[in-house]
Write an enzyme that holds these catalytic residues in place. Structure first.
Site, mmCIF file in Angstrom:
data_model
loop_
_atom_site.group_PDB
_atom_site.id
_atom_site.type_symbol
_atom_site.label_atom_id
_atom_site.label_comp_id
_atom_site.label_asym_id
_atom_site.label_seq_id
_atom_site.Cartn_x
_atom_site.Cartn_y
_atom_site.Cartn_z
ATOM 1 N N ASP A 18 1.159 -1.374 -0.096
ATOM 2 C CA ASP A 18 0.290 0.277 0.114
ATOM 3 C C ASP A 18 1.199 1.280 -0.371
ATOM 4 O OD1 ASP A 18 -2.429 1.380 0.103
ATOM 5 O OD2 ASP A 18 -2.692 1.348 2.141
ATOM 6 N N ASN A 66 -11.111 -2.816 -5.220
ATOM 7 C CA ASN A 66 -10.404 -1.434 -5.835
ATOM 8 C C ASN A 66 -11.090 -2.322 -7.697
ATOM 9 O OD1 ASN A 66 -7.043 -2.828 -4.613
ATOM 10 N ND2 ASN A 66 -7.920 -1.100 -4.048
#
Ligand code: IPE
Ligand code: IPE
Ligand code: MG
Length: 243
Positions: A18, A66
């Site tokens: 991330d 996502n």
């Protein structure tokens, strides 16, 4: 830098990669440049994990959630994945790495599904590290799917409800025969699981670093492993009961 001594190697390391967007933003670049730079970290960490003899490396590359990102970002990420599979699989194969994928792969673009299938087939007999890619992955969806498969087996008469144990259940997850992660790394400082391996991480050691994924290379990975080997994993017991 002095070489840290890594003596207790985790069997399975899972990583929530991330912070690509923030890495780019901090440099006044578009988010996608962060994803491109992040690919270099993927290469570095895969190579380091392989050299250390880690058995399974699971990378959270794209969550089911996502898909809700702006269309251009999703297309760019799919393009990167395609590029990775086209360019790197031969080398991964030479290095005896076995490729696997978990998640709702049927939601991926057709060409990527085909490339993935090909890569998995090509490397299936490799006995080195397993590189497990979490794509279009959701932990809750995975658990619900397992429940559905078990219910269907019961309805068919292949299974009785009382035969459903923790051990049977885990074999209906995407991770099936893989050991649970020993260590979960999350970069970019977020203190959450974001729907990653919810069932499998029951006793996983968590390591969260503020370092953004594009800056997470071999030295950062070794730091995480060093920290891991200092942890005492008690699994509910007390120190004195551990040998
Ligand atoms: C991780 O970086 C990559 C993916 C989720 C695909 P992000 O894109 O989430 O970067 P941040 O969290 O916005 O900085
Ligand atoms: C988790 O990161 C998914 C991946 C790294 C692939 P996100 O950036 O999507 O997570 P949230 O939205 O901050 O929880
Ligand atoms: Mg993020």
């Amino acid at each position: 830098m002095a070489e840290p001594k890594i003596v207790k190697i985790p069997q399975h390391v899972a990583i929530i990669m991330d912070g690509n967007g923030r890495w780019a933003k901090a440099r006044g670049l578009p988010r996608i440049m962060g994803h491109r730079e992040g690919m270099k970290s993927v290469r570095a960490v895969v190579e380091c994990a392989r050299k250390l003899g880690i058995k399974v490396l699971t990378l959270y590359a794209f969550s089911k959630e996502n898909w809700q990102r702006p269309r251009e970002e999703v297309s760019f990420l799919m393009g990167l994945l395609e590029e990775y599979l086209r360019r790197e699989v031969e080398e991964l194969h030479q290095k005896n790495i076995q490729i696997r994928a978990i998640g709702e792969l049927e939601l991926l673009p057709r060409n990527i599904q085909a490339l993935l299938k090909e890569s998995i087939k090509k490397t299936a007999a490799n006995t080195g590290m397993i590189l497990n890619l979490a794509l279009s992955y959701s932990g809750r969806a995975e658990i619900a799917r397992a429940a559905r498969l078990l219910a269907e087996a019961c309805l068919r008469g292949d299974l009785k409800p009382e035969e459903i144990t923790e051990d049977l259940f885990r074999h209906y997850l995407y991770t099936n025969d893989l050991p649970d992660p020993d260590l979960l790394i999350r970069t970019s400082g977020e203190m959450r699981l974001s729907n990653f391996l919810l069932y499998q991480c029951a006793y996983t050691e968590l390591y969260i670093t503020p370092t953004l994924w594009p800056d997470f290379r071999e030295d950062e990975f070794l730091k995480a492993l060093e920290e891991y080997q200092r942890r005492e994993r008690r699994f509910g017991k007390i120190s004195e009961q551990l040998n």
